[in-house]
Motif scaffolding. Structure first.
Motif, mmCIF file in Angstrom:
data_model
loop_
_atom_site.group_PDB
_atom_site.id
_atom_site.type_symbol
_atom_site.label_atom_id
_atom_site.label_comp_id
_atom_site.label_asym_id
_atom_site.label_seq_id
_atom_site.Cartn_x
_atom_site.Cartn_y
_atom_site.Cartn_z
ATOM 1 N N ARG A 180 -22.650 -7.317 41.592
ATOM 2 C CA ARG A 180 -23.305 -6.490 40.560
ATOM 3 C C ARG A 180 -22.258 -5.746 39.717
ATOM 4 O O ARG A 180 -22.421 -5.573 38.517
ATOM 5 N N GLU B 254 -21.007 -7.892 36.981
ATOM 6 C CA GLU B 254 -21.994 -7.967 35.892
ATOM 7 C C GLU B 254 -21.945 -6.707 35.038
ATOM 8 O O GLU B 254 -21.980 -6.767 33.812
ATOM 9 N N SER C 62 -18.943 -6.533 32.764
ATOM 10 C CA SER C 62 -19.063 -7.393 31.601
ATOM 11 C C SER C 62 -20.043 -6.812 30.569
ATOM 12 O O SER C 62 -19.760 -6.794 29.365
ATOM 13 N N THR C 63 -21.170 -6.282 31.053
ATOM 14 C CA THR C 63 -22.148 -5.667 30.142
ATOM 15 C C THR C 63 -21.538 -4.481 29.402
ATOM 16 O O THR C 63 -21.651 -4.352 28.178
#
Ligand SMILES: [Mg+2]
Length: 281
Positions: free
Chosen positions: A167, A170, A173-174
């Motif tokens: 997570r 992720e 990257s977001t």
């Protein structure tokens, strides 16, 4: 990471040496001969063990004891340079005659002065980052958000290992996409993803303190990504020591946080009393 970055990381890794007894003795000897010293210390994971809950990382008596003994010596300037918020540092260490640097340099309290804010900006940027992080809290049980004046962080130290890590990739990257073309910065820390206002870091804080005191002995200890800024900034003018193994810009590494207080204590023990006579410095 591209190839050049990989090679550089590998070179940095090779440069780091485990701090051995002989090197420590020579550092101690330099300390004891010096009349103007600067000790730059990270807090979490360095002076105190990494805590599962940030608010529970208060210093115990052994930490306060060594800090007060070191700072009582007028030849020493002790600075705690931390990512912690101002109020925690003030509550835990405010009574000591040490310089406190909160949130990587956003606020500083000189050892004989009062807190100064280095930046003053609107908090609006936090709303959008918080909204993204809140979605990740829902998707990853045990994770939580911590907000400070100039940073907002998503901690995943209490989550299921594999899930928390994936997570966090992720989220990185977001957030990286979200903050493009802003003055914000995303940091991939130790079990924490943090967004902060760029323009100040521990390296700049360390250099400022060293510049103000003009010491002839500088020792810097830290364990995390943000401490690398100090190690790089102080290259050539300090003994830099990374706590825990791993690639680092520091000169030396010690393998565990439990070695930190004995190391600091050893500075106060005269070298001649327990040094092999064959040693040359
Ligand atoms: Mg740390």
């Amino acid at each position: 990471m591209d190839q050049l970055q990989q090679v550089k990381a590998e070179q940095r890794k090779q440069k780091v040496k485990v701090l051995d007894e002989k090197t420590l003795t020579s550092i101690r000897r330099h300390y004891q001969r010096s009349g103007n010293r600067c000790l730059l210390l990270d807090y979490d994971g360095t002076l105190v063990p990494f805590s599962r809950i940030p608010s529970e990382a208060a210093p115990d008596n052994s930490v306060k004891d060594i800090l007060s003994r070191l700072s009582a010596d007028t030849r020493n300037h002790v600075a705690i340079i931390s990512g912690r918020d101002l109020s925690s540092l003030d509550r835990w260490l405010g009574s000591l005659p040490v310089t406190l640097v909160a949130e990587h340099g956003a606020s500083t309290r000189p050892r004989n002065g009062s807190w100064q804010q280095m930046v003053s900006v609107s908090d609006l940027w936090k709303d959008e980052i918080r909204r993204v992080m809140q979605a990740f809290v829902i998707r990853c049980a045990g994770s939580f958000i911590e907000e400070k004046t100039n940073t907002i962080a998503w901690h995943y130290r209490n989550t299921q290992t594999g899930l928390g890590f994936s997570r966090s990739r992720e989220l990185l990257s977001t957030l990286s996409q979200l903050i493009q073309n802003t003055t914000l910065q995303v940091i991939d820390g130790n079990k924490v993803v943090e967004v902060r206002i760029s323009g100040f870091d521990k390296g700049a804080s360390a250099l400022r303190i060293v510049g103000e005191t003009d010491p002839d002995f500088v020792l810097c200890l830290g364990d995390d990504t943000t401490d690398e800024d100090m190690f790089k900034a102080l290259e050539g003018e300090a003994y830099t020591i990374k706590v825990n193994n791993g690639a680092s810009a520091a000169q030396y590494t010690i393998l565990s946080q439990q070695q930190v207080l004995p190391l600091l204590n050893s500075l106060l023990v005269p070298v001649s009393s327990n040094t092999p006579t064959t040693e040359k410095v």
